[in-house]
Design a protein around this motif. Structure first.
Motif, mmCIF file in Angstrom:
data_model
loop_
_atom_site.group_PDB
_atom_site.id
_atom_site.type_symbol
_atom_site.label_atom_id
_atom_site.label_comp_id
_atom_site.label_asym_id
_atom_site.label_seq_id
_atom_site.Cartn_x
_atom_site.Cartn_y
_atom_site.Cartn_z
ATOM 1 N N ASP A 58 -9.013 11.668 4.505
ATOM 2 C CA ASP A 58 -8.607 13.048 4.209
ATOM 3 C C ASP A 58 -8.648 13.357 2.713
ATOM 4 N N ASP A 59 -9.346 12.537 1.942
ATOM 5 C CA ASP A 59 -9.509 12.690 0.491
ATOM 6 C C ASP A 59 -8.224 12.452 -0.305
ATOM 7 N N THR A 60 -7.210 11.891 0.332
ATOM 8 C CA THR A 60 -6.002 11.475 -0.373
ATOM 9 C C THR A 60 -6.237 10.067 -0.909
ATOM 10 N N THR A 61 -5.722 9.791 -2.070
ATOM 11 C CA THR A 61 -5.894 8.469 -2.670
ATOM 12 C C THR A 61 -4.569 7.724 -2.686
ATOM 13 N N ASP A 62 -4.527 6.584 -2.012
ATOM 14 C CA ASP A 62 -3.346 5.734 -1.967
ATOM 15 C C ASP A 62 -3.452 4.662 -3.044
ATOM 16 N N LEU A 63 -2.365 3.966 -3.282
ATOM 17 C CA LEU A 63 -2.339 2.896 -4.282
ATOM 18 C C LEU A 63 -2.061 1.563 -3.611
ATOM 19 N N TYR A 64 -2.998 0.635 -3.788
ATOM 20 C CA TYR A 64 -2.757 -0.751 -3.373
ATOM 21 C C TYR A 64 -2.313 -1.495 -4.622
ATOM 22 N N GLU B 208 6.392 -4.111 -12.119
ATOM 23 C CA GLU B 208 5.037 -3.769 -12.563
ATOM 24 C C GLU B 208 4.712 -2.315 -12.223
ATOM 25 N N LEU B 209 5.067 -1.897 -11.011
ATOM 26 C CA LEU B 209 4.831 -0.509 -10.600
ATOM 27 C C LEU B 209 5.597 0.459 -11.497
ATOM 28 N N SER B 210 6.847 0.135 -11.783
ATOM 29 C CA SER B 210 7.678 1.006 -12.606
ATOM 30 C C SER B 210 7.094 1.187 -14.002
ATOM 31 N N LEU B 211 6.731 0.086 -14.655
ATOM 32 C CA LEU B 211 6.218 0.197 -16.017
ATOM 33 C C LEU B 211 4.850 0.873 -16.037
ATOM 34 N N LEU B 212 3.973 0.526 -15.111
ATOM 35 C CA LEU B 212 2.649 1.154 -15.098
ATOM 36 C C LEU B 212 2.744 2.642 -14.777
ATOM 37 N N ALA B 213 3.684 3.022 -13.928
ATOM 38 C CA ALA B 213 3.891 4.446 -13.641
ATOM 39 C C ALA B 213 4.401 5.164 -14.888
ATOM 40 N N LEU C 181 0.873 -1.167 0.000
ATOM 41 C CA LEU C 181 0.000 0.000 0.000
ATOM 42 C C LEU C 181 0.914 1.222 0.000
ATOM 43 N N ILE C 182 0.850 2.005 -1.075
ATOM 44 C CA ILE C 182 1.738 3.153 -1.239
ATOM 45 C C ILE C 182 0.938 4.436 -1.033
#
Length: 195
Positions: A111-117, A174-179, A35-36
């Motif tokens: 707090d209306d921030t969106t994290d990435l799972y 996967e995170l690197s390429l999708l980012a 969870l980022i």
């Protein structure tokens, strides 16, 4: 009377893409997830959790389904192949290792921030830490650096740990390429780096 034609009837589907490996697993089945915080996604990956989740859904899930793929991921095979070469695994079994599903989900906080799972599940990762190519000097040294040379105690625990390390590496890839895709940096990065 029955007669032996071959020792293997190929239902094992060794070194071939096959649905049975996705369903029943083969070797090790392992998942890595994280969870980022949304702030970190924006600061380090130069995009948003929503954009990465959308890119994953459209590319890895919808695109792979339309293609009839067994792997629903961006490029897990790249990391798996590199780890296999470095640690003396059977390189031909990358095909089963790439039988992986990547999921990305935007999760809103109060707090209306969106994290990435983010998660990657590898259904059929065939790894070992004894025998075969693991005896080669460089590969044995790589396993030693990881603290995973030999079978482990209990037996097989080092191979379990190696599977976990590879899964974490695949998730990072996967995170690197999708980012890079969702930030529109992929083409410019290739151009800048000459790749």
């Amino acid at each position: 009377p029955a007669s032996l034609v071959a020792v293997s009837g190929n239902l094992c589907s060794d070194k071939k893409p096959a649905a049975i490996n996705a369903v029943e697993g083969r070797g090790r089945s392992v998942t890595a997830d994280v969870l980022i915080p949304g702030e970190l996604v924006e600061e380090r990956l130069h995009t948003t959790a929503d954009a990465i989740a959308e890119a994953n859904t459209r590319k890895n899930l919808t695109g792979s389904a339309k293609a009839g793929s067994f792997g629903f991921n961006a490029h897990a095979a790249n990391v798996i192949a590199a780890a296999f070469l470095a640690t003396g695994q059977d390189e031909a079994q990358v095909v089963e290792g790439a039988n992986a599903i990547t999921t990305m989900e935007a999760r809103e906080r109060e707090d209306d921030t969106t994290d990435l799972y983010a998660a990657v599940s590898l259904a059929s990762l065939e790894v070992g830490t004894v025998g075969g190519g693991t005896k080669l000097p460089t590969q044995a040294e790589a396993l030693e650096v990881l603290g995973l040379r030999g079978g482990g105690d209990p037996a097989g625990s080092n191979a379990d740990a190696l599977a976990e390390i590879i899964a974490v590496g695949a998730l990072a890839g996967e995170l690197s390429l999708l980012a890079a895709l969702s930030s529109r940096h992929l083409a410019s990065a290739h151009e800048d780096l000459g790749r």
